[in-house]
Design an enzyme around this catalytic site. Structure first.
Site, PDB file in Angstrom:
ATOM      1  N   GLY A  74      14.658   3.221 -12.278  1.00 29.26           N
ATOM      2  CA  GLY A  74      15.906   3.187 -11.510  1.00 29.26           C
ATOM      3  C   GLY A  74      15.875   2.196 -10.365  1.00 29.26           C
ATOM      4  N   GLU A 100      10.123   5.354  -3.184  1.00 25.96           N
ATOM      5  CA  GLU A 100       9.645   6.604  -3.766  1.00 25.96           C
ATOM      6  C   GLU A 100       8.156   6.788  -3.494  1.00 25.96           C
ATOM      7  OE1 GLU A 100      12.649   7.150  -7.606  1.00 25.96           O
ATOM      8  OE2 GLU A 100      10.852   5.930  -7.809  1.00 25.96           O
TER       9      GLU A 100
END
Length: 280
Positions: free
Chosen positions: A144, A150
């Protein structure tokens, strides 16, 4: 027998055939409708599995926690659930640390108070999805495009809970034959792509610059992404991780090694919770 009797029998037989034909058509129509319903159920099943895993993961979230909010279709269900529980008063004093602009906007719309790692460097629990999960609970993430943020948020977390449906399970990382992303700086990106492709640790991979229309895809950090595709699983993911990071121009990659503490896997038979054998 009389012609009247024969005619009566023929009429009766024709009537029975008509009823049988009508019943057959009704059964076929019903079967067809059942087929449509079954197809619709199948189409929705993966989202339902993702939701099950996400809701289970949110059970790790308690009031007064700082929570890392992942990015992607599965993580979005977790963010929604946290917002719902806060609205119902079942979770209080939660602070979310989003891993992308997309997640920031979703969480903000749900009324979840937000912060960055600058303001909240210690995170109690992070919840995020994954693109691949191997038997050691090492994962590939970042299809993504949010892999850098992240990884930063999840490395700052006491507990990283990974949520997937069972379609993401692989024998070895790279085994899905889908993209393993590498975030790189824009400067001389073709040079970096060629060097990535020639690394012995990822021998045989195909390297492609991720595109968005006719232009390179740009991450939230203003970088490019090179997607690596493997025909067979990566032989040594730890060695590949180190080799990729050693290249000048590479920012980070989608191999999340020794990071997941708990993996929640939703399958058609239910939800399975796996813990890392050797906790970090």
């Amino acid at each position: 027998r009389s012609r009247v009797a024969d005619t009566s029998e023929m009429a009766s037989l024709a009537c029975k055939r008509g009823v049988f034909s009508a019943r057959t058509s009704a059964v076929r129509a019903q079967g067809s409708r059942r087929g449509v319903i079954a197809m619709a159920t199948t189409a929705l099943s993966q989202d339902e599995l993702k939701k099950q895993a996400a809701w289970k993961a949110v059970e790790y979230v308690k009031s007064d926690m700082v929570v890392g909010l992942g990015t992607g279709s599965t993580a979005a269900f977790a963010v929604d659930r946290i917002g719902q529980l806060m609205k119902e008063g079942k979770l209080k004093n939660i602070i979310g640390v989003p891993t992308s602009i997309r997640t920031y906007e979703q969480a903000k719309s749900l009324g979840i108070p937000l912060a960055t790692l600058d303001e909240q460097p210690h995170i109690n629990v992070a919840i995020d999805g994954a693109d691949e999960v191997d038997p050691n609970l090492d994962v590939v993430k970042g299809r993504g495009g949010a892999l850098l943020r992240e990884k930063m948020v999840e490395m700052a977390s006491d507990l990283f809970v990974c949520i997937v449906d069972d379609s993401k399970l692989v024998d070895g990382l790279g085994g899905s034959k889908l993209a393993m992303p590498v975030e790189i700086v824009q400067f001389c990106h073709k040079y970096t792509l060629e060097r990535l492709k020639k690394l012995p640790e990822v021998a045989g991979c195909e390297a492609k610059l991720r595109m968005e229309g006719d232009k390179p895809y740009v991450t939230d950090n203003s970088n490019y992404i090179v997607d690596l595709y493997f025909q067979t699983p990566i032989k040594d993911s730890h060695a590949a991780s180190k080799a990729i990071l050693a290249l000048e121009g590479v920012v980070d990659h989608g191999l999340f090694m020794d990071m997941v503490d708990v993996c929640i896997i939703a399958g058609k038979t239910g939800v399975e919770v796996k813990e890392r054998p050797n906790k970090k």
